[in-house]
Scaffold this motif. Structure first.
Motif, PDB file in Angstrom:
ATOM      1  N   ILE A  85       4.135   0.765   8.240  1.00  0.00           N
ATOM      2  CA  ILE A  85       4.919   1.409   7.180  1.00  0.00           C
ATOM      3  C   ILE A  85       5.777   0.388   6.435  1.00  0.00           C
ATOM      4  O   ILE A  85       5.831   0.367   5.197  1.00  0.00           O
ATOM      5  CB  ILE A  85       5.801   2.524   7.783  1.00  0.00           C
ATOM      6  N   GLN A  86       6.445  -0.464   7.198  1.00  0.00           N
ATOM      7  CA  GLN A  86       7.295  -1.470   6.565  1.00  0.00           C
ATOM      8  C   GLN A  86       6.471  -2.443   5.724  1.00  0.00           C
ATOM      9  O   GLN A  86       6.871  -2.830   4.610  1.00  0.00           O
ATOM     10  CB  GLN A  86       8.082  -2.223   7.637  1.00  0.00           C
ATOM     11  N   ALA A  87       5.299  -2.830   6.257  1.00  0.00           N
ATOM     12  CA  ALA A  87       4.452  -3.762   5.504  1.00  0.00           C
ATOM     13  C   ALA A  87       3.958  -3.121   4.209  1.00  0.00           C
ATOM     14  O   ALA A  87       3.946  -3.764   3.134  1.00  0.00           O
ATOM     15  CB  ALA A  87       3.274  -4.193   6.377  1.00  0.00           C
ATOM     16  N   LYS A  88       3.557  -1.855   4.302  1.00  0.00           N
ATOM     17  CA  LYS A  88       3.060  -1.166   3.112  1.00  0.00           C
ATOM     18  C   LYS A  88       4.158  -1.011   2.064  1.00  0.00           C
ATOM     19  O   LYS A  88       3.921  -1.232   0.865  1.00  0.00           O
ATOM     20  CB  LYS A  88       2.518   0.207   3.514  1.00  0.00           C
ATOM     21  N   PHE A  89       5.367  -0.643   2.513  1.00  0.00           N
ATOM     22  CA  PHE A  89       6.463  -0.487   1.548  1.00  0.00           C
ATOM     23  C   PHE A  89       6.847  -1.833   0.947  1.00  0.00           C
ATOM     24  O   PHE A  89       7.182  -1.937  -0.242  1.00  0.00           O
ATOM     25  CB  PHE A  89       7.663   0.156   2.237  1.00  0.00           C
TER      26      PHE A  89
ATOM     27  N   ALA B 132       5.792  -3.797  -7.486  1.00  0.00           N
ATOM     28  CA  ALA B 132       6.689  -3.289  -8.524  1.00  0.00           C
ATOM     29  C   ALA B 132       7.418  -4.422  -9.220  1.00  0.00           C
ATOM     30  O   ALA B 132       7.613  -4.404 -10.457  1.00  0.00           O
ATOM     31  CB  ALA B 132       7.693  -2.323  -7.904  1.00  0.00           C
ATOM     32  N   LEU B 133       7.826  -5.431  -8.470  1.00  0.00           N
ATOM     33  CA  LEU B 133       8.514  -6.571  -9.074  1.00  0.00           C
ATOM     34  C   LEU B 133       7.580  -7.335 -10.013  1.00  0.00           C
ATOM     35  O   LEU B 133       7.996  -7.790 -11.093  1.00  0.00           O
ATOM     36  CB  LEU B 133       9.049  -7.497  -7.975  1.00  0.00           C
TER      37      LEU B 133
ATOM     38  N   LYS C 140       9.860   2.463 -18.101  1.00  0.00           N
ATOM     39  CA  LYS C 140       8.822   2.005 -17.165  1.00  0.00           C
ATOM     40  C   LYS C 140       9.443   1.627 -15.814  1.00  0.00           C
ATOM     41  O   LYS C 140       8.916   1.949 -14.753  1.00  0.00           O
ATOM     42  CB  LYS C 140       8.068   0.817 -17.747  1.00  0.00           C
ATOM     43  N   GLY C 141      10.571   0.933 -15.885  1.00  0.00           N
ATOM     44  CA  GLY C 141      11.249   0.548 -14.642  1.00  0.00           C
ATOM     45  C   GLY C 141      11.729   1.762 -13.860  1.00  0.00           C
ATOM     46  O   GLY C 141      11.647   1.797 -12.628  1.00  0.00           O
ATOM     47  N   SER C 142      12.249   2.775 -14.568  1.00  0.00           N
ATOM     48  CA  SER C 142      12.726   3.988 -13.892  1.00  0.00           C
ATOM     49  C   SER C 142      11.587   4.732 -13.211  1.00  0.00           C
ATOM     50  O   SER C 142      11.723   5.231 -12.081  1.00  0.00           O
ATOM     51  CB  SER C 142      13.430   4.905 -14.902  1.00  0.00           C
ATOM     52  N   ARG C 143      10.436   4.837 -13.931  1.00  0.00           N
ATOM     53  CA  ARG C 143       9.293   5.517 -13.328  1.00  0.00           C
ATOM     54  C   ARG C 143       8.829   4.793 -12.064  1.00  0.00           C
ATOM     55  O   ARG C 143       8.495   5.424 -11.055  1.00  0.00           O
ATOM     56  CB  ARG C 143       8.151   5.607 -14.337  1.00  0.00           C
ATOM     57  N   LYS C 144       8.804   3.480 -12.095  1.00  0.00           N
ATOM     58  CA  LYS C 144       8.393   2.716 -10.913  1.00  0.00           C
ATOM     59  C   LYS C 144       9.389   2.899  -9.764  1.00  0.00           C
ATOM     60  O   LYS C 144       8.999   3.031  -8.591  1.00  0.00           O
ATOM     61  CB  LYS C 144       8.250   1.247 -11.286  1.00  0.00           C
TER      62      LYS C 144
ATOM     63  N   TYR D   1      11.225   5.529  -9.245  1.00  0.00           N
ATOM     64  CA  TYR D   1      10.997   6.888  -8.730  1.00  0.00           C
ATOM     65  C   TYR D   1       9.777   6.918  -7.803  1.00  0.00           C
ATOM     66  O   TYR D   1       9.801   7.545  -6.737  1.00  0.00           O
ATOM     67  CB  TYR D   1      10.811   7.860  -9.889  1.00  0.00           C
ATOM     68  N   GLU D   2       8.711   6.239  -8.225  1.00  0.00           N
ATOM     69  CA  GLU D   2       7.507   6.193  -7.399  1.00  0.00           C
ATOM     70  C   GLU D   2       7.793   5.525  -6.052  1.00  0.00           C
ATOM     71  O   GLU D   2       7.312   5.973  -5.001  1.00  0.00           O
ATOM     72  CB  GLU D   2       6.401   5.432  -8.132  1.00  0.00           C
ATOM     73  N   LEU D   3       8.593   4.454  -6.091  1.00  0.00           N
ATOM     74  CA  LEU D   3       8.960   3.788  -4.837  1.00  0.00           C
ATOM     75  C   LEU D   3       9.780   4.706  -3.937  1.00  0.00           C
ATOM     76  O   LEU D   3       9.607   4.730  -2.715  1.00  0.00           O
ATOM     77  CB  LEU D   3       9.744   2.499  -5.133  1.00  0.00           C
ATOM     78  N   THR D   4      10.705   5.448  -4.532  1.00  0.00           N
ATOM     79  CA  THR D   4      11.530   6.374  -3.744  1.00  0.00           C
ATOM     80  C   THR D   4      10.676   7.456  -3.084  1.00  0.00           C
ATOM     81  O   THR D   4      10.849   7.776  -1.902  1.00  0.00           O
ATOM     82  CB  THR D   4      12.596   7.031  -4.637  1.00  0.00           C
ATOM     83  N   GLU D   5       9.730   8.036  -3.869  1.00  0.00           N
ATOM     84  CA  GLU D   5       8.838   9.055  -3.327  1.00  0.00           C
ATOM     85  C   GLU D   5       7.958   8.485  -2.214  1.00  0.00           C
ATOM     86  O   GLU D   5       7.747   9.112  -1.169  1.00  0.00           O
ATOM     87  CB  GLU D   5       7.963   9.628  -4.446  1.00  0.00           C
ATOM     88  N   SER D   6       7.438   7.291  -2.435  1.00  0.00           N
ATOM     89  CA  SER D   6       6.588   6.661  -1.425  1.00  0.00           C
ATOM     90  C   SER D   6       7.367   6.383  -0.140  1.00  0.00           C
ATOM     91  O   SER D   6       6.861   6.581   0.964  1.00  0.00           O
ATOM     92  CB  SER D   6       6.011   5.358  -1.981  1.00  0.00           C
ATOM     93  N   LYS D   7       8.628   5.940  -0.292  1.00  0.00           N
ATOM     94  CA  LYS D   7       9.460   5.660   0.890  1.00  0.00           C
ATOM     95  C   LYS D   7       9.711   6.946   1.673  1.00  0.00           C
ATOM     96  O   LYS D   7       9.684   6.956   2.912  1.00  0.00           O
ATOM     97  CB  LYS D   7      10.797   5.063   0.450  1.00  0.00           C
ATOM     98  N   ALA D   8       9.943   8.063   0.966  1.00  0.00           N
ATOM     99  CA  ALA D   8      10.169   9.345   1.650  1.00  0.00           C
ATOM    100  C   ALA D   8       8.928   9.779   2.424  1.00  0.00           C
ATOM    101  O   ALA D   8       9.013  10.267   3.558  1.00  0.00           O
ATOM    102  CB  ALA D   8      10.558  10.412   0.628  1.00  0.00           C
ATOM    103  N   GLU D   9       7.748   9.596   1.818  1.00  0.00           N
ATOM    104  CA  GLU D   9       6.506   9.950   2.504  1.00  0.00           C
ATOM    105  C   GLU D   9       6.294   9.076   3.738  1.00  0.00           C
ATOM    106  O   GLU D   9       5.856   9.570   4.793  1.00  0.00           O
ATOM    107  CB  GLU D   9       5.325   9.794   1.537  1.00  0.00           C
ATOM    108  N   MET D  10       6.581   7.809   3.624  1.00  0.00           N
ATOM    109  CA  MET D  10       6.415   6.902   4.766  1.00  0.00           C
ATOM    110  C   MET D  10       7.391   7.239   5.891  1.00  0.00           C
ATOM    111  O   MET D  10       7.047   7.180   7.073  1.00  0.00           O
ATOM    112  CB  MET D  10       6.604   5.452   4.312  1.00  0.00           C
ATOM    113  N   ASP D  11       8.636   7.574   5.504  1.00  0.00           N
ATOM    114  CA  ASP D  11       9.621   7.971   6.528  1.00  0.00           C
ATOM    115  C   ASP D  11       9.163   9.220   7.255  1.00  0.00           C
ATOM    116  O   ASP D  11       9.311   9.346   8.481  1.00  0.00           O
ATOM    117  CB  ASP D  11      10.988   8.199   5.877  1.00  0.00           C
ATOM    118  N   ALA D  12       8.586  10.180   6.517  1.00  0.00           N
ATOM    119  CA  ALA D  12       8.084  11.406   7.134  1.00  0.00           C
ATOM    120  C   ALA D  12       6.936  11.090   8.094  1.00  0.00           C
ATOM    121  O   ALA D  12       6.843  11.648   9.193  1.00  0.00           O
ATOM    122  CB  ALA D  12       7.626  12.388   6.055  1.00  0.00           C
ATOM    123  N   ALA D  13       6.053  10.186   7.679  1.00  0.00           N
ATOM    124  CA  ALA D  13       4.945   9.789   8.552  1.00  0.00           C
ATOM    125  C   ALA D  13       5.475   9.096   9.806  1.00  0.00           C
ATOM    126  O   ALA D  13       4.953   9.302  10.915  1.00  0.00           O
ATOM    127  CB  ALA D  13       3.998   8.861   7.788  1.00  0.00           C
TER     128      ALA D  13
END
Length: 276
Positions: free
Chosen positions: A61-65, A72-73, A116-120, A122-134
């Motif tokens: 999970i950490q590696a993927k995030f 994103a950078l 564009k930066g805000s959308r990215k 947001y996507e990172l935040t959503e992905s982090k939440a999914e990974m935390d749930a997993a």
């Protein structure tokens, strides 16, 4: 075979059987301990494997995030470069044009870049939440698996109860009966027991037909019932055995007395005859 020899042989058989039961119990307990130790080792290995699997999940999970943040950078660097190179306001400013229209264009270009930066983000935040749930799901599954393994190994095992000491026959009494020529079948024993009343004070009439108010109050080690009763027409109560049961377990202790009823030599059984 004489009664004395029979008693000695029966005692030896009982002793050997008791020794065999003790050895069997010890062997079974050693096998149980061996199986228990194996189960404990498997439990410890299972816990280690479960923890290792969970740590691998967290590492993935950490590696993927981390990869997502790096990507994103890189995208932000590209967007920033495009913003600088393709900005209409910058081209107009370079040509010498000024004014509010130029400022509006510059603001619009900057807003698109920031969007564009805000959308990215947001996507990172959503992905982090999914990974935390997993991760939480994996931790819950690992915990459930470990609790299941613990439940299977939390049973406290104890050895079986030791077999009771065997009830040995009275060899001396049997030998004395041999000396008086009372050995033989139950019928031949019976004719002599009545006359042995004075020689064996522990010989008593134990025929059910002589008794009333019979109550079973216990059982001896050899399996003989222990009863409370009184003789018919007598008020005094006694505790003893029943001849019809004794003859099935210790036949040499039972015989027919001179009055025609069955009597029991209490020296040969593990039940005492006494007043209640």
């Amino acid at each position: 075979m004489c009664l004395g020899a029979q008693a000695r042989a029966a005692n030896e058989t009982a002793r050997r059987n008791h020794q065999y039961q003790l050895q069997k119990r010890e062997k079974e307990w050693m096998q149980t301990l061996s199986v228990t130790n194996t189960e404990r080792v498997m439990y410890e290995q299972g816990i280690q494997a479960s923890n290792l699997g969970l740590s691998q999940v967290y590492g993935d999970i950490q590696a993927k995030f981390g990869d997502q943040i790096g990507q994103a950078l890189q995208e932000d660097e590209v967007n920033w470069k495009q913003f600088l190179e393709q900005s209409k306001s910058a081209d107009l400013a370079a040509s010498g044009r000024t004014g509010r229209s130029i400022d509006r264009i510059s603001t619009a270009d900057l807003g698109e870049y920031l969007a564009k930066g805000s959308r990215k983000a947001y996507e990172l935040t959503e992905s982090k939440a999914e990974m935390d749930a997993a991760g939480r799901k994996a931790a819950g599954m690992a915990r459930a698996e470990q609790m299941n393994m613990f439940a299977k190994n939390a049973i406290i095992r104890n050895p079986d109860l030791a077999p009771p000491q065997p009830v040995m026959q009275n060899v001396g009494a049997a030998a004395f009966m041999d000396a008086l020529s009372i050995a033989g079948s139950v019928a031949s024993i019976g004719t002599g027991i009545g006359s042995l009343k004075t020689a064996f004070p522990q010989t008593f009439g134990s025929d059910r037909r002589l008794k009333e108010n019979i109550q079973k109050i216990g059982e001896s080690i050899s399996g003989l019932g222990i009863y409370k009763f009184n003789y018919i027409g007598k008020a005094k109560q006694y505790i003893g055995a029943m001849a019809d049961e004794v003859i099935k377990v210790v036949p040499e202790a039972v015989g027919t007395m001179s009055n025609g009823y069955l009597g029991v030599n209490y020296n040969l059984i593990d039940v005492d005859f006494k007043e209640a």
